[in-house]
Design a protein around this motif. Structure first.
Motif, short mmCIF file in Angstrom:
data_model
loop_
_atom_site.label_atom_id
_atom_site.label_comp_id
_atom_site.label_asym_id
_atom_site.label_seq_id
_atom_site.Cartn_x
_atom_site.Cartn_y
_atom_site.Cartn_z
N PRO A 88 32.73 42.81 33.03
CA PRO A 88 32.59 41.55 34.10
C PRO A 88 33.75 41.12 34.85
N TYR A 89 33.41 40.55 36.12
CA TYR A 89 34.41 40.40 36.97
C TYR A 89 34.24 38.93 37.53
N LEU A 90 34.93 37.84 37.21
CA LEU A 90 34.58 36.65 37.38
C LEU A 90 35.48 36.05 38.65
N ILE A 91 34.74 35.43 39.62
CA ILE A 91 35.66 34.81 40.98
C ILE A 91 35.49 33.25 40.84
N PHE A 92 36.50 32.82 40.87
CA PHE A 92 36.86 31.42 40.91
C PHE A 92 37.41 30.72 42.21
N ASN A 93 37.35 29.52 42.35
CA ASN A 93 37.80 28.72 43.59
C ASN A 93 39.02 28.32 43.65
N GLY A 94 40.08 28.79 43.18
CA GLY A 94 41.39 28.65 43.11
C GLY A 94 42.13 28.37 41.81
N ASN A 95 41.28 28.43 40.74
CA ASN A 95 41.92 28.10 39.49
C ASN A 95 41.59 29.55 38.52
N CYS A 96 41.69 30.63 39.02
CA CYS A 96 41.47 31.72 38.30
C CYS A 96 42.60 31.80 37.25
N GLU A 97 43.94 31.79 37.70
CA GLU A 97 45.05 31.90 36.72
C GLU A 97 44.99 31.04 35.74
N SER A 99 38.28 33.09 45.22
CA SER A 99 37.88 33.38 46.63
C SER A 99 39.17 33.02 47.36
N ASN A 100 38.62 33.40 48.73
CA ASN A 100 39.62 33.01 49.72
C ASN A 100 38.77 32.56 50.81
N GLU A 101 39.65 32.06 52.06
CA GLU A 101 39.18 31.54 53.08
C GLU A 101 38.31 32.58 53.75
N GLN A 102 38.58 33.93 53.71
CA GLN A 102 37.86 34.90 54.29
C GLN A 102 36.40 34.79 53.67
N SER A 103 36.40 35.00 52.26
CA SER A 103 35.13 35.06 51.48
C SER A 103 34.39 33.77 51.17
N GLY A 104 35.03 32.61 51.43
CA GLY A 104 34.42 31.38 50.90
C GLY A 104 34.45 31.10 49.72
N ASP A 105 34.39 29.62 49.54
CA ASP A 105 34.13 29.29 48.10
C ASP A 105 32.85 29.94 47.40
N VAL A 106 32.84 30.32 46.05
CA VAL A 106 31.86 30.88 45.43
C VAL A 106 31.14 29.79 44.88
N VAL A 107 29.51 29.76 44.59
CA VAL A 107 28.84 29.03 43.96
C VAL A 107 28.46 29.53 42.47
N PHE A 108 29.11 28.70 41.46
CA PHE A 108 28.77 29.12 40.20
C PHE A 108 27.33 29.35 39.76
N GLY A 109 27.37 30.62 39.19
CA GLY A 109 26.13 31.20 38.86
C GLY A 109 26.22 32.58 39.84
N GLY A 110 26.79 32.57 41.07
CA GLY A 110 26.97 33.82 41.83
C GLY A 110 28.27 34.06 41.80
N ASN A 111 29.13 33.68 41.02
CA ASN A 111 30.69 34.08 41.04
C ASN A 111 30.99 35.23 40.02
N PHE A 112 30.41 36.21 39.95
CA PHE A 112 30.63 37.18 39.11
C PHE A 112 30.18 38.50 39.88
N SER A 113 30.87 39.55 39.39
CA SER A 113 30.45 40.99 39.93
C SER A 113 30.43 41.99 38.64
N VAL A 114 29.75 43.10 38.57
CA VAL A 114 29.62 43.94 37.62
C VAL A 114 30.62 45.14 38.09
N SER A 115 31.78 45.22 37.31
CA SER A 115 32.85 46.29 37.64
C SER A 115 32.47 47.66 36.90
N ILE A 116 32.37 48.58 37.56
CA ILE A 116 32.15 50.09 36.95
C ILE A 116 33.43 51.07 37.18
N ASN A 117 34.02 51.19 35.96
CA ASN A 117 35.06 52.21 36.15
C ASN A 117 34.48 53.56 35.77
#
Length: 147
Positions: A7-16, A75-93
């Protein structure tokens, strides 16, 4: 190393803050934590400079939890804020560039490619896209794999 899905989670500035919390619960260490200000300008997806607002946001962090790796970024200014529920990606190694290309090309067919497969400054062969069903994916081959 076999192919793995994480799982890959995206946050609006509070990831850390979130990942420090997850680390306090699960334990362990971050094998990597990088901020947007650490990214070379030519790797910024066409963005010459990272804004002051985005500089200290997390570009990537990972936290091993058992056989899974929880990953995240802000997220960043280029990508814009994420909407929770759409703030993840599936990462495949994957185990090779060829396998990465095969999976990337197959899953991205009919979708939207955000970053084509290519070499990165962090030593991986990597790409990102949203498939035709609206699911976000990341495909990664670490060139410097252990063992």
């Amino acid at each position: 190393m076999a192919t793995s899905v994480n799982p890959y989670l995206i946050f609006n500035g509070n990831c850390e803050e979130a990942f420090l919390f997850y680390k306090s619960v699960f334990g362990g260490e971050f094998p990597y934590i990088g901020k947007f200000k650490d990214m070379p300008a030519d790797e910024a997806g066409g963005c010459a400079e990272v804004s002051d607002k985005d500089a200290n946001r997390i570009m990537h962090v990972s936290l091993p939890i058992g056989d899974t790796i929880l990953m995240g970024s802000d997220s960043n200014e280029q990508s814009g804020d994420v909407v929770f529920g759409g703030n993840f990606s599936v990462s495949i190694n994957v185990e090779s560039e060829g396998e990465g290309d095969r999976i990337f090309n197959g899953l991205s067919a009919g979708g939207t490619v955000y970053m084509p497969m290519g070499k990165t400054f962090w030593g991986a062969y990597f790409g990102m896209f949203k498939d035709k069903f609206g699911v976000s994916w990341m495909v990664n081959f670490d060139e410097n794999q252990p063992g």
